[in-house]
Design a protein around this motif. Structure first.
Motif, PDB file in Angstrom:
ATOM      1  N   VAL A 431       0.864  -1.186   0.000  1.00 35.13           N
ATOM      2  CA  VAL A 431       0.000   0.000   0.000  1.00 35.13           C
ATOM      3  C   VAL A 431       0.898   1.233   0.000  1.00 35.13           C
ATOM      4  O   VAL A 431       1.840   1.322   0.800  1.00 35.13           O
ATOM      5  CB  VAL A 431      -0.946   0.016   1.210  1.00 35.13           C
ATOM      6  CG1 VAL A 431      -1.877   1.222   1.140  1.00 35.13           C
ATOM      7  CG2 VAL A 431      -1.758  -1.268   1.276  1.00 35.13           C
ATOM      8  N   THR A 432       0.623   2.178  -0.894  1.00 38.83           N
ATOM      9  CA  THR A 432       1.454   3.375  -1.030  1.00 38.83           C
ATOM     10  C   THR A 432       0.594   4.624  -1.041  1.00 38.83           C
ATOM     11  O   THR A 432      -0.553   4.599  -1.487  1.00 38.83           O
ATOM     12  CB  THR A 432       2.269   3.327  -2.340  1.00 38.83           C
ATOM     13  OG1 THR A 432       1.357   3.319  -3.454  1.00 38.83           O
ATOM     14  CG2 THR A 432       3.138   2.091  -2.407  1.00 38.83           C
ATOM     15  N   SER A 433       1.161   5.717  -0.555  1.00 41.11           N
ATOM     16  CA  SER A 433       0.501   7.026  -0.631  1.00 41.11           C
ATOM     17  C   SER A 433       1.366   7.960  -1.462  1.00 41.11           C
ATOM     18  O   SER A 433       2.589   7.784  -1.538  1.00 41.11           O
ATOM     19  CB  SER A 433       0.302   7.612   0.770  1.00 41.11           C
ATOM     20  OG  SER A 433       1.552   7.796   1.417  1.00 41.11           O
ATOM     21  N   SER A 434       0.722   8.952  -2.068  1.00 45.93           N
ATOM     22  CA  SER A 434       1.455   9.822  -2.979  1.00 45.93           C
ATOM     23  C   SER A 434       0.907  11.244  -2.927  1.00 45.93           C
ATOM     24  O   SER A 434      -0.218  11.488  -2.483  1.00 45.93           O
ATOM     25  CB  SER A 434       1.360   9.274  -4.411  1.00 45.93           C
ATOM     26  OG  SER A 434       1.882  10.185  -5.337  1.00 45.93           O
ATOM     27  N   MET A 435       1.734  12.162  -3.442  1.00 43.35           N
ATOM     28  CA  MET A 435       1.322  13.565  -3.537  1.00 43.35           C
ATOM     29  C   MET A 435       0.326  13.789  -4.677  1.00 43.35           C
ATOM     30  O   MET A 435      -0.202  14.885  -4.819  1.00 43.35           O
ATOM     31  CB  MET A 435       2.552  14.446  -3.772  1.00 43.35           C
ATOM     32  CG  MET A 435       3.601  14.363  -2.686  1.00 43.35           C
ATOM     33  SD  MET A 435       3.080  15.080  -1.137  1.00 43.35           S
ATOM     34  CE  MET A 435       3.406  16.796  -1.448  1.00 43.35           C
ATOM     35  N   ASP A 436       0.065  12.751  -5.489  1.00 38.90           N
ATOM     36  CA  ASP A 436      -0.901  12.909  -6.576  1.00 38.90           C
ATOM     37  C   ASP A 436      -2.347  12.756  -6.104  1.00 38.90           C
ATOM     38  O   ASP A 436      -3.279  12.789  -6.922  1.00 38.90           O
ATOM     39  CB  ASP A 436      -0.606  11.918  -7.705  1.00 38.90           C
ATOM     40  CG  ASP A 436      -0.758  10.458  -7.265  1.00 38.90           C
ATOM     41  OD1 ASP A 436      -1.117  10.220  -6.097  1.00 38.90           O
ATOM     42  OD2 ASP A 436      -0.501   9.566  -8.098  1.00 38.90           O
ATOM     43  N   GLN A 460      -3.263  16.141  -0.984  1.00 41.58           N
ATOM     44  CA  GLN A 460      -1.948  15.492  -1.071  1.00 41.58           C
ATOM     45  C   GLN A 460      -1.728  14.662   0.185  1.00 41.58           C
ATOM     46  O   GLN A 460      -1.821  15.183   1.304  1.00 41.58           O
ATOM     47  CB  GLN A 460      -0.847  16.543  -1.212  1.00 41.58           C
ATOM     48  CG  GLN A 460      -0.898  17.297  -2.536  1.00 41.58           C
ATOM     49  CD  GLN A 460       0.210  18.328  -2.640  1.00 41.58           C
ATOM     50  OE1 GLN A 460       0.573  18.973  -1.666  1.00 41.58           O
ATOM     51  NE2 GLN A 460       0.742  18.502  -3.842  1.00 41.58           N
ATOM     52  N   PHE A 461      -1.436  13.368  -0.010  1.00 43.17           N
ATOM     53  CA  PHE A 461      -1.245  12.471   1.134  1.00 43.17           C
ATOM     54  C   PHE A 461       0.242  12.415   1.505  1.00 43.17           C
ATOM     55  O   PHE A 461       1.098  12.228   0.638  1.00 43.17           O
ATOM     56  CB  PHE A 461      -1.753  11.064   0.803  1.00 43.17           C
ATOM     57  CG  PHE A 461      -3.241  11.003   0.577  1.00 43.17           C
ATOM     58  CD1 PHE A 461      -4.108  11.280   1.618  1.00 43.17           C
ATOM     59  CD2 PHE A 461      -3.760  10.677  -0.660  1.00 43.17           C
ATOM     60  CE1 PHE A 461      -5.479  11.240   1.421  1.00 43.17           C
ATOM     61  CE2 PHE A 461      -5.127  10.635  -0.869  1.00 43.17           C
ATOM     62  CZ  PHE A 461      -5.982  10.913   0.183  1.00 43.17           C
ATOM     63  N   SER A 462       0.506  12.541   2.793  1.00 46.36           N
ATOM     64  CA  SER A 462       1.895  12.593   3.277  1.00 46.36           C
ATOM     65  C   SER A 462       2.337  11.301   3.952  1.00 46.36           C
ATOM     66  O   SER A 462       3.527  11.108   4.162  1.00 46.36           O
ATOM     67  CB  SER A 462       2.066  13.762   4.255  1.00 46.36           C
ATOM     68  OG  SER A 462       1.154  13.625   5.331  1.00 46.36           O
TER      69      SER A 462
END
Length: 925
Positions: A431-436, A460-462
């Motif tokens: 599972v990954t989070s991104s600034m997109d 934007q997820f940090s």
């Protein structure tokens, strides 16, 4: 000695700059990565980074003909003489200037370096011990501009040097009477490479504008004549001059040789002459493409050329026939190398950090690896410790195998920088989070993005976190100060948690309870109860902005890193602070070249940004805006060990004080655009850029640690078998140095290696194993275990005390990685778990790391054997089907020849590949 960690491997970056080399057997590629050197074993599918580092980025590597020695030269001119056999540094040397290339002679007796506009020949270090390994023999003058490349004749009599002044020079390793040194022209741009033909003085020269010149020599190598010895008067004068030089300055004796660009005609008479035979152009009319790298295989006459557009050509010389052309990258090819057999070609692209090995005959890739071409920001270990997932500012998510060191899958779905990565408890979902504005879930079975979580309005997820069950996914927003919670099964948004008044900097689920901790820049950490409608259970008030938060593995403690360089520890049940660590003095931040304040004042703005508990929870790993990573003891709140992750002065903020040699009356030299007119461009970054200059200009990246993780497969005696850190240098892995580790267990004077071997001779196996485990020497434990007959394993395991069962399991887990006695050790593992399983189950919490490590080792063997067995099984089925078909034909045609029957048997045996019977036995076992 309990924290005898050492640098183990470098992942995440496969090539930075410099020249590539193949080993003598042609099976491994030696690649410079920053200030380190990595060896990629292409046969065994493994990568290994040498345990050494230079002071600056590596610029060139020279390999001796026997493959035992390597000379590694960095950008500052410092050289390391390295033994590739024992993987250690033998000698340090400074060339007093920037070196462009280094090359050993084919006989291994000399090596030449190109430095400035000269070439220097040194005596190569021998196999015996020497006080000075680098003895200068001759210095060759001739070119007016920087020398760029070297190549030797097969008999080591002569070498050729190319220069940026568009000239090529042939020099003699000895004083040849009929060889004068003069420039070979014919080019209109800098020389990129020059090569001799096999067993000849004929040569090829290639220039940057894509031109190949073929030079024919009228003399064979055997026609070179040594200069006759001078008379006694000249000899006496030479000795007097040498004595005067020795009196003036102590140093190595060297000979200075000067060439002439245009010698007189009378000097050329009776001497070796070169004539240009042909001139070829790589670029078509109207098409311009800079030639950047080249390699030539003398036996097969194969020329490989790489260009700035990422295209490479294969030509057969001397006819200049194009074999094929291929585009392998959209960046410039910086280095090309061919292995000894001429089958494999290695390419290095420094722009994207790519390393490719191409088999030109089958037109297939042997190796295709690329690191994060921008900085890595997050990492996570899989639950079994077999894989590491990394996310970078380039928007890519890469999964690395910790055993081989290779990346085996890259996900490119994110359109902006990745800010957080994590594994679920099963280990098959990332599972990954991104600034997109997306959180994505990736399946490691099918290698696809099967879930995409989004918020109602773009944000934007940090950071990202997944609970222990893998059902709940949460992510913190950087701009809306909210926490979003989704269901993994349905992909629906379950709740939006609001309450923070600043960006969310970190999220972490309690491993034992359904509680989520969130850290924010609003100087608070909030605990959210998942079963109580996500209400705020507690709010922990901090003295500064929170930058990172993590739970202890048992969930009984919470650690928070704050902006004032402190690490505070909290009891999450009672919301009480239990301790704190002041880490400002341990960070020891450096001063950047463009800083207007000292490092001492700059340290006030530095802090820890990454935290990770060890598996036993007794220690904590901390890193941040510094080149140091610290391990603290949680209960004692003291610094146990500090690791310097890099000594690379090519990175910024490495030195505590400014270099006074770079200070002038006009200010710091770093502020002056010295390289504005050169090929590397301007070295000054844009104002305000911290993670790297996004413009086309080069920059000096700042050293920092962005993420830290302990391996889940920890041993009981140590906080972790290994730990990993994502840094500016790449993904660094540190592991326990078992070679210098002596950690006896319940040792007394009666326990000695001699007593262990005496017990083995008396066939008292249980006593021998117990004494070997008390000494805790792996070689001795291996000797004692392997001495037990197969039929007595069950008897010996049943008589082992419970305390020693754990020790044996630890040893078996580590032995599976290196030992060939797979079935024997599997039998030991099976008997131990069957006889002591119930007792071990009662202490599952403390034994979990060992069992995980054991499972990881066995799983690797299972994967390897299952592939081999299924392949052999398929081949046998195919062979049987072929023979059955031939049998049907023979029954229809009884007059069929015996040759057909023999051919069918040969085909069947050929398809089996000689490994069918062994693998079937392993499958049955």
């Amino acid at each position: 000695m309990k924290f005898a960690y050492r640098f183990s491997n470098l992942l995440g970056t496969v090539y930075r700059r410099g020249n590539l080399n193949f080993t003598c057997d042609g099976n491994s590629v030696i690649s410079p990565v920053g200030n380190r050197v990595t060896v990629f074993d292409l046969k065994n599918n493994k990568s290994d980074t040498l345990p050494l580092a230079t002071r600056y980025n590596v610029k060139c590597v020279g390999l001796s003909p026997d493959g035992r020695l390597a000379i590694i030269v960095d950008e500052g001119g410092d050289a390391l003489l390295v033994s590739l056999v024992c993987r250690s540094v033998l000698h340090h040397f400074h060339f007093k200037g920037s070196v462009h290339s280094v090359s050993f002679s084919p006989d291994g007796r000399k090596f030449v370096v190109t430095k400035g506009n000269i070439a220097q020949m040194y005596h190569a270090p021998g196999k015996k011990r020497e006080f000075n390994a680098f003895v200068l023999d001759k210095t060759y003058f001739g070119p007016y501009d920087e020398t760029t490349c070297i190549d030797w004749t097969d008999d080591s009599r002569c070498f050729v040097v190319g220069s940026k002044d568009m000239s090529t020079w042939v020099f003699g390793a000895e004083r040849w009477d009929n060889l004068i040194y003069y420039a070979l022209g014919g080019h209109k741009d800098a020389i990129v490479a020059c090569f001799f033909e096999s067993n000849s003085l004929d040569l090829y020269s290639l220039s940057q504008d894509g031109v190949l010149c073929m030079w024919q020599c009228d003399t064979p190598p055997e026609g070179l004549r040594l200069k006759p010895p001078a008379g006694w008067k000249a000899d006496l004068l030479q000795r007097e001059e040498e004595e005067e030089e020795e009196e003036d300055q102590e140093g190595d004796r060297e000979t200075t040789i000067r060439g002439k660009a245009t010698p007189a005609e009378e000097e050329k008479t009776g001497k070796v002459k070169y004539s240009r035979l042909a001139k070829y152009f790589f670029n078509k009319e109207g098409d311009f493409n800079n030639l950047t790298a080249a390699a030539f295989h003398k036996k097969s006459h194969l020329l490989v050329t790489g260009f700035a557009s990422g295209i490479f050509h294969l030509h057969e010389l001397p006819e200049f026939n194009l074999i094929h052309s291929l585009s392998i990258s959209d960046q410039s090819i910086a280095s090309v190398a061919i292995n000894s057999s001429g089958d494999w070609i290695a390419f290095g692209c420094s722009g994207l950090g790519q390393l490719l090995v191409w088999e030109w005959q089958s037109e297939s890739y042997v190796l295709k690896q690329q690191g994060h071409f921008n900085s890595m920001v997050a990492l996570a270990y899989s639950p079994d410790g077999q894989y590491i997932v990394t996310g970078g500012d380039d928007g890519k998510v890469k999964v690395w195998n910790t055993l081989s060191g290779f990346c085996f899958v890259t996900f490119t779905e994110h359109s902006s920088g990745v800010t957080g990565v994590t594994f679920t408890a099963t280990g098959y979902v990332v599972v990954t989070s991104s600034m997109d504005g997306t959180v994505r879930a990736f399946d490691l079975h099918r290698y696809r993005n099967f879930r995409t979580f989004t918020s109602p309005r773009p944000t934007q997820f940090s950071c990202v976190a997944v609970d222990a069950s893998g059902e709940i996914v949460s992510a913190g927003a950087q701009d809306s100060f909210e926490i979003f919670v989704w269901s993994m099964q349905t992909g629906r948004l379950l709740d939006v948690l609001s309450g923070h008044e600043g960006p969310i900097s970190g999220l972490c689920f309690n491993p034992m309870k359904s509680v989520l901790a969130s850290a924010s820049w609003d100087k608070t950490v909030r605990l959210w109860d998942m079963f109580d409608s996500w209400r705020t259970k507690e709010t922990l008030a901090l003295t500064s902005d929170a930058l990172a938060v993590t739970f202890r593995p048992d969930g009984a403690e919470l650690a928070v890193a704050t902006l004032n360089s402190q690490i505070t520890f909290w009891d999450p049940e009672n919301a009480v602070q239990t301790g704190s660590i002041e880490g400002r003095h341990d960070l020891k931040t450096g001063r950047k070249e463009l800083d207007k304040i000292t490092a001492k004042h700059a340290a006030k703005g530095k802090a820890f940004t990454a935290l990770c508990y060890s598996a036993d929870g007794h220690s904590i790993l901390a890193g941040g805006m510094s080149k140091f990573v610290c391990i603290y003891h949680v209960r004692e709140q003291i610094l146990m060990k500090r690791f310097e992750i890099s000594c690379n002065l090519s990175l910024d903020a490495m030195e505590e004080f400014l270099n006074r040699r770079k200070m002038t009356e006009f200010g710091n030299l770093a502020l002056i655009d010295q390289d504005a007119g050169q090929e590397d461009g301007v070295a000054i970054p844009l104002p305000g850029v911290r993670k790297g200059d996004m413009s086309s200009r080069h920059f000096k990246p700042e050293i920092r640690v962005t993420s830290l993780r302990f391996s889940p497969t920890a041993l009981l005696n140590f906080p972790g078998r290994c730990w990993a850190a994502t840094t500016t240098e790449g993904l660094l892995i540190y592991s326990l140095d078992t070679r210098v580790l002596f950690d006896p267990f319940e040792l007394d004077t009666s326990v000695t290696p001699g007593r262990v071997r005496e017990a083995l001779r008396q066939q008292d196996f249980t006593r021998a194993i117990l004494m070997a485990l008390r000494l805790n020497e792996s070689k001795l434990v291996q000797e004692a275990l392997e001495a037990v007959p197969r039929g007595e394993i069950e008897v010996v395991t049943s008589s082992l005390p419970e305390l020693y069962v754990e020790k044996v399991l630890e040893f078996l887990a580590s032995s599976f990685e290196v030992s060939r006695h797979l079935e024997f050790y599997l039998l030991w593992t099976h008997k131990l778990l069957m006889l002591h399983g119930q007792k071990l189950k009662s202490r599952a919490g403390t034994l979990l790391p060992v069992i995980q490590f054991l499972q990881k080792s066995i799983q690797r063997h299972l994967d390897d054997l299952s592939k081999l067995c299924s392949w052999n099984h398929y081949n046998m089925q195919y062979a049987l089907a072929v023979s059955k078909q031939r049998g049907t034909k023979r029954s229809l045609d009884p007059l069929g020849s015996e040759e057909e029957a023999e051919a069918s048997e040969d085909d069947s045996l050929h398809l089996l590949g000689g490994g069918g019977r062994d693998s079937e036995e392993e499958m049955l076992a």
